[in-house]
Design a protein around this motif. Sequence first.
Motif, PDB file in Angstrom:
ATOM      1  N   TYR A 110      51.435  31.185  63.563  1.00 45.62           N
ATOM      2  CA  TYR A 110      51.470  30.739  64.962  1.00 45.62           C
ATOM      3  C   TYR A 110      52.801  31.075  65.614  1.00 45.62           C
ATOM      4  O   TYR A 110      52.846  31.603  66.735  1.00 45.62           O
ATOM      5  CB  TYR A 110      51.199  29.237  65.081  1.00 45.62           C
ATOM      6  CG  TYR A 110      51.381  28.764  66.505  1.00 45.62           C
ATOM      7  CD1 TYR A 110      50.348  28.868  67.425  1.00 45.62           C
ATOM      8  CD2 TYR A 110      52.615  28.286  66.941  1.00 45.62           C
ATOM      9  CE1 TYR A 110      50.528  28.498  68.745  1.00 45.62           C
ATOM     10  CE2 TYR A 110      52.809  27.915  68.261  1.00 45.62           C
ATOM     11  CZ  TYR A 110      51.765  28.020  69.161  1.00 45.62           C
ATOM     12  OH  TYR A 110      51.961  27.671  70.465  1.00 45.62           O
ATOM     13  N   ASP A 111      53.908  30.764  64.946  1.00 54.63           N
ATOM     14  CA  ASP A 111      55.235  31.004  65.529  1.00 54.63           C
ATOM     15  C   ASP A 111      55.434  32.483  65.866  1.00 54.63           C
ATOM     16  O   ASP A 111      55.972  32.826  66.924  1.00 54.63           O
ATOM     17  CB  ASP A 111      56.328  30.543  64.563  1.00 54.63           C
ATOM     18  CG  ASP A 111      56.414  29.031  64.448  1.00 54.63           C
ATOM     19  OD1 ASP A 111      55.853  28.335  65.320  1.00 54.63           O
ATOM     20  OD2 ASP A 111      57.037  28.547  63.481  1.00 54.63           O
ATOM     21  N   THR A 112      54.994  33.359  64.963  1.00 53.89           N
ATOM     22  CA  THR A 112      55.159  34.796  65.175  1.00 53.89           C
ATOM     23  C   THR A 112      54.317  35.270  66.352  1.00 53.89           C
ATOM     24  O   THR A 112      54.792  36.009  67.227  1.00 53.89           O
ATOM     25  CB  THR A 112      54.771  35.566  63.910  1.00 53.89           C
ATOM     26  OG1 THR A 112      55.600  35.130  62.817  1.00 53.89           O
ATOM     27  CG2 THR A 112      54.968  37.060  64.094  1.00 53.89           C
ATOM     28  N   GLU A 113      53.046  34.846  66.400  1.00 50.25           N
ATOM     29  CA  GLU A 113      52.157  35.278  67.477  1.00 50.25           C
ATOM     30  C   GLU A 113      52.576  34.684  68.818  1.00 50.25           C
ATOM     31  O   GLU A 113      52.492  35.347  69.855  1.00 50.25           O
ATOM     32  CB  GLU A 113      50.715  34.882  67.150  1.00 50.25           C
ATOM     33  CG  GLU A 113      50.143  35.561  65.914  1.00 50.25           C
ATOM     34  CD  GLU A 113      50.054  37.065  66.058  1.00 50.25           C
ATOM     35  OE1 GLU A 113      49.864  37.542  67.207  1.00 50.25           O
ATOM     36  OE2 GLU A 113      50.184  37.774  65.037  1.00 50.25           O
ATOM     37  N   VAL A 120      44.452  32.600  66.642  1.00 49.59           N
ATOM     38  CA  VAL A 120      45.660  32.276  67.411  1.00 49.59           C
ATOM     39  C   VAL A 120      45.855  33.288  68.539  1.00 49.59           C
ATOM     40  O   VAL A 120      46.150  32.919  69.684  1.00 49.59           O
ATOM     41  CB  VAL A 120      46.898  32.243  66.485  1.00 49.59           C
ATOM     42  CG1 VAL A 120      48.180  32.138  67.305  1.00 49.59           C
ATOM     43  CG2 VAL A 120      46.808  31.073  65.512  1.00 49.59           C
ATOM     44  N   ARG A 121      45.680  34.560  68.231  1.00 49.76           N
ATOM     45  CA  ARG A 121      45.839  35.593  69.266  1.00 49.76           C
ATOM     46  C   ARG A 121      44.857  35.380  70.416  1.00 49.76           C
ATOM     47  O   ARG A 121      45.219  35.494  71.589  1.00 49.76           O
ATOM     48  CB  ARG A 121      45.648  36.975  68.651  1.00 49.76           C
ATOM     49  CG  ARG A 121      46.805  37.432  67.778  1.00 49.76           C
ATOM     50  CD  ARG A 121      46.538  38.784  67.155  1.00 49.76           C
ATOM     51  NE  ARG A 121      47.658  39.218  66.327  1.00 49.76           N
ATOM     52  CZ  ARG A 121      47.645  40.305  65.561  1.00 49.76           C
ATOM     53  NH1 ARG A 121      46.553  41.071  65.520  1.00 49.76           N
ATOM     54  NH2 ARG A 121      48.705  40.624  64.849  1.00 49.76           N
ATOM     55  N   GLN A 122      43.621  35.086  70.074  1.00 51.01           N
ATOM     56  CA  GLN A 122      42.616  34.873  71.114  1.00 51.01           C
ATOM     57  C   GLN A 122      42.960  33.641  71.952  1.00 51.01           C
ATOM     58  O   GLN A 122      42.835  33.664  73.192  1.00 51.01           O
ATOM     59  CB  GLN A 122      41.236  34.715  70.487  1.00 51.01           C
ATOM     60  CG  GLN A 122      40.118  34.536  71.516  1.00 51.01           C
ATOM     61  CD  GLN A 122      38.743  34.436  70.866  1.00 51.01           C
ATOM     62  OE1 GLN A 122      38.614  34.465  69.643  1.00 51.01           O
ATOM     63  NE2 GLN A 122      37.713  34.299  71.695  1.00 51.01           N
ATOM     64  N   PHE A 123      43.379  32.583  71.283  1.00 56.56           N
ATOM     65  CA  PHE A 123      43.762  31.363  72.004  1.00 56.56           C
ATOM     66  C   PHE A 123      44.899  31.644  72.989  1.00 56.56           C
ATOM     67  O   PHE A 123      44.847  31.222  74.152  1.00 56.56           O
ATOM     68  CB  PHE A 123      44.191  30.296  70.997  1.00 56.56           C
ATOM     69  CG  PHE A 123      44.914  29.132  71.611  1.00 56.56           C
ATOM     70  CD1 PHE A 123      44.229  28.160  72.317  1.00 56.56           C
ATOM     71  CD2 PHE A 123      46.302  29.004  71.484  1.00 56.56           C
ATOM     72  CE1 PHE A 123      44.906  27.083  72.893  1.00 56.56           C
ATOM     73  CE2 PHE A 123      46.979  27.936  72.045  1.00 56.56           C
ATOM     74  CZ  PHE A 123      46.276  26.974  72.758  1.00 56.56           C
ATOM     75  N   ASP A 179      41.276  34.392  54.992  1.00 52.98           N
ATOM     76  CA  ASP A 179      41.247  33.206  55.848  1.00 52.98           C
ATOM     77  C   ASP A 179      42.447  33.182  56.785  1.00 52.98           C
ATOM     78  O   ASP A 179      42.327  32.803  57.966  1.00 52.98           O
ATOM     79  CB  ASP A 179      41.233  31.935  54.999  1.00 52.98           C
ATOM     80  CG  ASP A 179      39.880  31.689  54.335  1.00 52.98           C
ATOM     81  OD1 ASP A 179      38.893  32.325  54.758  1.00 52.98           O
ATOM     82  OD2 ASP A 179      39.830  30.870  53.403  1.00 52.98           O
ATOM     83  N   GLU A 180      43.614  33.581  56.283  1.00 48.71           N
ATOM     84  CA  GLU A 180      44.819  33.600  57.108  1.00 48.71           C
ATOM     85  C   GLU A 180      44.745  34.694  58.162  1.00 48.71           C
ATOM     86  O   GLU A 180      45.207  34.516  59.295  1.00 48.71           O
ATOM     87  CB  GLU A 180      46.058  33.759  56.223  1.00 48.71           C
ATOM     88  CG  GLU A 180      46.340  32.511  55.389  1.00 48.71           C
ATOM     89  CD  GLU A 180      47.248  32.776  54.202  1.00 48.71           C
ATOM     90  OE1 GLU A 180      47.640  31.794  53.542  1.00 48.71           O
ATOM     91  OE2 GLU A 180      47.554  33.960  53.908  1.00 48.71           O
ATOM     92  N   GLN A 181      44.137  35.820  57.823  1.00 51.25           N
ATOM     93  CA  GLN A 181      43.941  36.874  58.817  1.00 51.25           C
ATOM     94  C   GLN A 181      42.991  36.403  59.922  1.00 51.25           C
ATOM     95  O   GLN A 181      43.193  36.709  61.103  1.00 51.25           O
ATOM     96  CB  GLN A 181      43.401  38.128  58.140  1.00 51.25           C
ATOM     97  CG  GLN A 181      44.406  38.819  57.230  1.00 51.25           C
ATOM     98  CD  GLN A 181      43.787  39.984  56.476  1.00 51.25           C
ATOM     99  OE1 GLN A 181      42.630  40.333  56.687  1.00 51.25           O
ATOM    100  NE2 GLN A 181      44.558  40.571  55.568  1.00 51.25           N
TER     101      GLN A 181
END
Length: 400
Positions: A77-80, A16-19, A8-10
């Motif tokens: 989110y912070d990392t991406e 997030v990346r797509q957003f 689920d986290e993956q």
Amino acid sequence: MDLSYSPDEQAFQAEVRQFLQEELPADIAEKVRLDTDLTKDDMERWHAILNNRGWLAQNWPKAFGGAEWSAVQRHIYDTEAADANAPRIVPFGLSMLGPVLQKFGSKEQQDHWLPRILDGTDWWCQGYSEPGAGSDLASLKTKAVRDGDHYIVNGQKTWTTLGQFANMIFCLVRTDADAKQQEGISFLLIEMDTPGVEVRPIILLDGCHEVNEVWFTDVKVPVENLVGEENKGWTYAKYLLTHERTGLGGVGFSQAGLKTVKRIAKAANHNGKPLIENPHFAARVAQVEIDLHAMATTNLRIISQAAAGEAPGLEASMLKVKGSIIRQEINDLARRAVGPYAMPFASEAVEGANDRIPDPLDAGPVAGQYFNNRKLSIFGGSNEIQRGIIAKVTMSGGGQ
């Protein structure tokens, strides 16, 4: 404890990346990449985009309009976001004041102020530090004297980040001069356009206007703008600082910065070879990468504890100290890697010139970042103070 992401986290990481690929404005991302000062409009645009997606108030409960993300989701989110050159979310209303109001504010305060934080009606800044009360915050001298239905506030705050953009400031003020330091402090919400409030710019070492002095001269503040109980503000201040310091490790920013160092070091020439092949430079890069990996693992461990309902304490101080040291070392490596191209930065950064001085390493922001991030070991409670907290807790048997 499992430090790997669940399915689920993956999936959330992919979302997030797509957003970020689809919604992050290219002009804003380029400004972040080049470390060009963001305008108020830039920050408000990104604030609105995140709010429309429902991703703005990431740590707020859904009952207050938040995303109610887990600690792991916030970390993802912070990392991406750092990797995609997204602006950081301005924290003062969302990550600092919001949690305080949700825990200690009245129903009326929650109903009025929280929606205004989300929709961008109010831009908040933080009125904590004073010229004689930085790390020793409890010695603050700004006074608030009760006069009927108002407090009359006099004093000065300093290092007020982005105060030039704010229309609201949350302040610690002394409401009982005879009480012990921590016992005579209250937490007030003050409108910046109130007569008697004056904002004066402070120009930082990198030449930029990021922080300010804020002066209060007979400023009238309605009593209903007192959060919680009078003289109990130190409790609320400590609660806020725990939320502030938890995010000061800056793992995502350091990871993005290390990628920049490696890119520059591969392109920079040193005695006919890429700088990354220089054994002394390579050893420093390897050491900071090891330190960053260890801190990222520690950060995930703390996130795992938070997901299990444990509140960060001593660990927040540890992350703050180590995170600032690592980011400053990365900044120094980048500055050394670009050599003379680090020199012509000031006027272009301050003026936001479109005609930047060209360089083969795209090194424009390096010097500015190096100078600006000297502050990392000072704000949010200086590293010396955090080391004292760590030592005190450890010696008393409270450490792990």
